[in-house]
Design a protein around this motif. Structure first.
Motif, mmCIF file in Angstrom:
data_model
loop_
_atom_site.group_PDB
_atom_site.id
_atom_site.type_symbol
_atom_site.label_atom_id
_atom_site.label_comp_id
_atom_site.label_asym_id
_atom_site.label_seq_id
_atom_site.Cartn_x
_atom_site.Cartn_y
_atom_site.Cartn_z
ATOM 1 N N THR A 33 0.813 -1.101 0.028
ATOM 2 C CA THR A 33 0.031 0.047 -0.108
ATOM 3 C C THR A 33 0.913 1.189 -0.095
ATOM 4 O O THR A 33 0.583 2.285 -0.699
ATOM 5 N N ASP A 34 1.951 1.395 0.710
ATOM 6 C CA ASP A 34 2.900 2.319 0.685
ATOM 7 C C ASP A 34 3.922 2.375 -0.261
ATOM 8 O O ASP A 34 4.486 3.434 -0.555
ATOM 9 N N THR A 35 3.799 1.653 -1.409
ATOM 10 C CA THR A 35 4.580 1.515 -2.528
ATOM 11 C C THR A 35 3.764 1.922 -3.627
ATOM 12 O O THR A 35 2.820 1.609 -3.943
ATOM 13 N N GLU A 36 4.384 2.828 -4.508
ATOM 14 C CA GLU A 36 3.579 3.247 -5.675
ATOM 15 C C GLU A 36 3.018 2.456 -6.599
ATOM 16 O O GLU A 36 3.985 1.702 -7.012
ATOM 17 N N GLN A 37 1.938 2.429 -6.860
ATOM 18 C CA GLN A 37 1.194 1.711 -7.850
ATOM 19 C C GLN A 37 1.173 0.137 -7.625
ATOM 20 O O GLN A 37 0.089 -0.439 -8.234
ATOM 21 N N ARG A 38 1.825 -0.266 -6.525
ATOM 22 C CA ARG A 38 1.857 -1.574 -6.316
ATOM 23 C C ARG A 38 0.701 -2.014 -5.319
ATOM 24 O O ARG A 38 0.494 -3.197 -5.071
ATOM 25 N N TYR A 39 -0.356 -1.011 -5.028
ATOM 26 C CA TYR A 39 -1.416 -1.358 -4.348
ATOM 27 C C TYR A 39 -2.282 -2.141 -5.132
ATOM 28 O O TYR A 39 -3.218 -2.983 -4.476
ATOM 29 N N ILE A 40 -2.200 -2.437 -6.418
ATOM 30 C CA ILE A 40 -3.180 -3.127 -7.245
ATOM 31 C C ILE A 40 -2.622 -4.705 -6.907
ATOM 32 O O ILE A 40 -3.902 -5.452 -6.998
ATOM 33 N N LEU A 41 -1.432 -4.800 -6.557
ATOM 34 C CA LEU A 41 -1.264 -6.308 -6.122
ATOM 35 C C LEU A 41 -2.144 -6.780 -4.906
ATOM 36 O O LEU A 41 -2.249 -8.018 -4.652
ATOM 37 N N ASN A 42 -2.365 -5.967 -3.980
ATOM 38 C CA ASN A 42 -3.409 -6.191 -2.864
ATOM 39 C C ASN A 42 -4.607 -6.574 -3.521
ATOM 40 O O ASN A 42 -5.245 -7.370 -2.822
ATOM 41 N N ASP A 43 -5.509 -5.888 -4.272
ATOM 42 C CA ASP A 43 -6.443 -6.184 -4.922
ATOM 43 C C ASP A 43 -6.418 -7.433 -5.451
ATOM 44 O O ASP A 43 -7.527 -8.090 -5.542
ATOM 45 N N LEU A 44 -5.372 -7.636 -6.145
ATOM 46 C CA LEU A 44 -5.416 -9.173 -6.972
ATOM 47 C C LEU A 44 -5.261 -10.151 -6.186
ATOM 48 O O LEU A 44 -5.699 -11.363 -6.462
ATOM 49 N N TYR A 45 -4.346 -10.012 -5.202
ATOM 50 C CA TYR A 45 -3.925 -11.170 -4.452
ATOM 51 C C TYR A 45 -4.052 -11.161 -2.806
ATOM 52 O O TYR A 45 -4.732 -11.896 -2.367
ATOM 53 N N ILE A 46 -3.383 -10.096 -2.317
ATOM 54 C CA ILE A 46 -2.969 -10.080 -0.982
ATOM 55 C C ILE A 46 -4.281 -9.965 -0.184
ATOM 56 O O ILE A 46 -4.602 -10.778 1.043
ATOM 57 N N ASN A 47 -5.258 -9.073 -0.267
ATOM 58 C CA ASN A 47 -6.387 -8.975 0.300
ATOM 59 C C ASN A 47 -7.118 -10.204 0.468
ATOM 60 O O ASN A 47 -7.780 -10.661 1.336
#
Length: 534
Positions: free
Chosen positions: A364-378
């Motif tokens: 979340t704190d890394t620019e643009q990598r928040y999308i990986l939370n939506d795709l996998y981590i959450n």
């Protein structure tokens, strides 16, 4: 409506629910209890819990409000005294509504099954043999939206819509139009091109930093040691208030996963946790600005939308990528990271959840990598709360049994190390030869010094002999002079009278005595000169 902060505790008879709801009107508070369904309403707060066991309303229940703390404490008796309610700290799972009351479509639908199982039944699935290579899910044809990726291969079309914003988030170009087998081939080609022989050998033979990292003890290491001695997971691992708050913010979802997809979900979890363990160890638990890049880059799941067929496949991929991209590329370091991963899995879902929540924060704190939370981590954060600890323990046991050799990663490590050893042996041989030549040259220099010393001694000896010859010449000259003088005297006095002759003889005797005395003194002088020269 706001979802309040809450905690649950239990003993053999009662379930205690502590709800933090400040600035509420206590007189308008409503509490509803029916079997496993618990509801709390006090404007502007609303809380609904799906409990893992039944509670009853029989007159023994109590509810108190602490105005200073702004908390409600509700005690409700268990329907079956002594029953242990599992997963009371899995807050997201408690917030999820029961499947038969949900108005939402399941996040993942089971295709080709005769019955649809609720998410609660997932832990009772058949055990997976982790040592047997599973047949990966293969798409027969490209869907209209594109190829699948994300948690459980659920998503598609995400990168097509956001290509300009997400082009640097993953290494795979245009994931929606690249089939899984082509992704794997492209990934291996990139890894082979990025592998650096010099970097690997430098870390192999100059490993001071790596040895320091190997001595690092993670924060969960004491808990694992207690678990190995018979400790209970629930008592060893607890969630912080910050982590509980993150869980409350997670979406409420149900996961009904096809049995063909389920193994790849577990294997991708191992891949993600392994890469997180690498980042955790090399930063010694203090994440930095590079942590987001490290985790997402090393994980083939996050960077290439990879799906795996076996634990062996997961470990080979993790080892390859950790030898190609990060700062520290050392085989022993990867072995330590694998052991870290095994220990985290052995500690159970709470520890795995703590790691996933930490990854969520990092991305979340890394620019643009928040999308990986939506795709996998959450989704993993929600899904892991319904997984049995025994399943993760079996996964850890199988992971420890995996045997990874340097030949498995297909980077020619054995040949590279053999060539390096040969070069080092040749250099050592040259050094030894130079040392021998140096030792031979040293006696020659000593001999030259000795010759110079002998030459000096000979010169000194010649000087001494010359001095001796000069002294002898002086002595010889003195004797001849005295002898001539005496002859002259005798000749001159031969015509004189006997008295004069007698007087002359006495005089000659005295002169000869003096001459002998002079010669004696000269000999003493010569003797002193010889002693000095010696």
């Amino acid at each position: 409506m706001l979802t309040p902060s809450f905690e649950l505790f239990q003993d053999d008879v009662f379930l205690t629910i502590v709800i933090k709801a400040p600035f509420t009107k206590v007189s308008d508070t409503e509490i509803f209890i029916e079997d496993s369904d618990f509801k709390f309403y006090s404007k502007p707060y609303f809380l609904r819990l799906n409990l893992p066991g039944n509670i009853v309303e029989d007159g023994r229940e109590t509810a108190n409000y602490d105005a200073d703390a702004g908390t409600f404490t509700i005690r409700a008796p268990k329907q079956t005294p002594g029953q242990v309610f599992e997963g009371l700290d899995m807050l997201t799972k408690l917030l999820a509504p029961r499947g038969d009351r949900s108005a939402k479509q399941p996040t993942i639908e089971v295709m080709g099954e005769e019955s649809i199982l609720p998410s609660d039944a997932l832990p009772d699935e058949e055990d997976i043999d982790w040592s047997v290579e599973q047949t990966p899910f293969m798409e027969t044809s490209m869907q209209v939206e594109g190829h699948k990726y994300g948690f459980g291969c659920l998503r598609s079309g995400v990168f097509k819509r956001l290509q300009s914003e997400l082009c640097e988030v993953v290494d795979l170009k245009d994931p929606d139009s690249v089939a899984p087998e082509k992704r794997r081939a492209q990934r291996k080609e990139e890894e082979a091109n990025k592998f650096d022989d010099d970097h690997y050998l430098a870390d192999l033979y100059q490993d001071d930093v790596v040895q320091h990292l190997l001595s690092f003890k993670p924060t969960w290491d004491p808990a694992w040691k207690q678990l190995s001695k018979g400790g209970k997971r629930k008592e060893l691992m607890t969630l912080t208030e910050e982590e509980k708050e993150k869980m409350r913010k997670l979406p409420n979802k149900e996961y009904l996963i096809d049995s063909n997809v389920l193994p790849s979900v577990y294997l991708s979890l191992v891949d993600i946790i392994f890469c997180y363990m690498y980042s955790f160890r090399v930063t010694e638990g203090e994440h930095n600005v590079e942590s987001g890049w490290t985790i997402s880059k090393l994980s083939a799941t996050l960077s290439w939308m990879e799906t795996f067929s076996s634990l062996q496949d997961v470990m080979v991929t993790c080892y390859r990528r950790c030898l190609c991209f990060p700062l520290h590329r050392h085989w022993s370091l990867l072995e330590a990271v694998r052991e870290d991963t095994c220990r985290v899995l052995s500690l159970g879902r709470r520890q795995v959840l703590k790691c996933l929540l930490d990854i969520q924060t990092i991305l979340t704190d890394t620019e643009q990598r928040y999308i990986l939370n939506d795709l996998y981590i959450n989704d993993y954060c929600v899904w892991i709360q319904g997984i049995r600890n025994e399943k993760l323990e079996s996964l850890a046991t199988a992971l420890r049994k995996i045997n990874i050799c340097k030949t498995d990663v297909d980077l020619s490590l054995v040949e590279l190390e053999a060539a390096a050893e040969a070069v080092m042996a040749e250099e050592e041989s040259i050094v030894r030869k130079l040392e021998k030549l140096s030792m031979k040259a040293t006696p020659d220099r000593d001999s030259d010094d000795s010759s110079e010393g002998e030459t000096d001694s000979e010169e000194d000896s010649e000087d001494t002999d010359s001095s001796d010859h000069s002294t002898d010449d002086q002595i010889t000259g003195t004797e001849e002079e005295w002898s001539t003088h005496c002859d002259d005297i005798n000749t001159s006095t031969s015509t004189q009278t006997d008295d004069s002759i007698t007087q002359t003889s006495a005089t000659n005797t005295q002169i000869i005595t003096q001459s002998h005395d002079t010669l004696t003194e000269t000999d003493d002088t010569n003797t002193q000169t010889d002693d000095t020269n010696r």
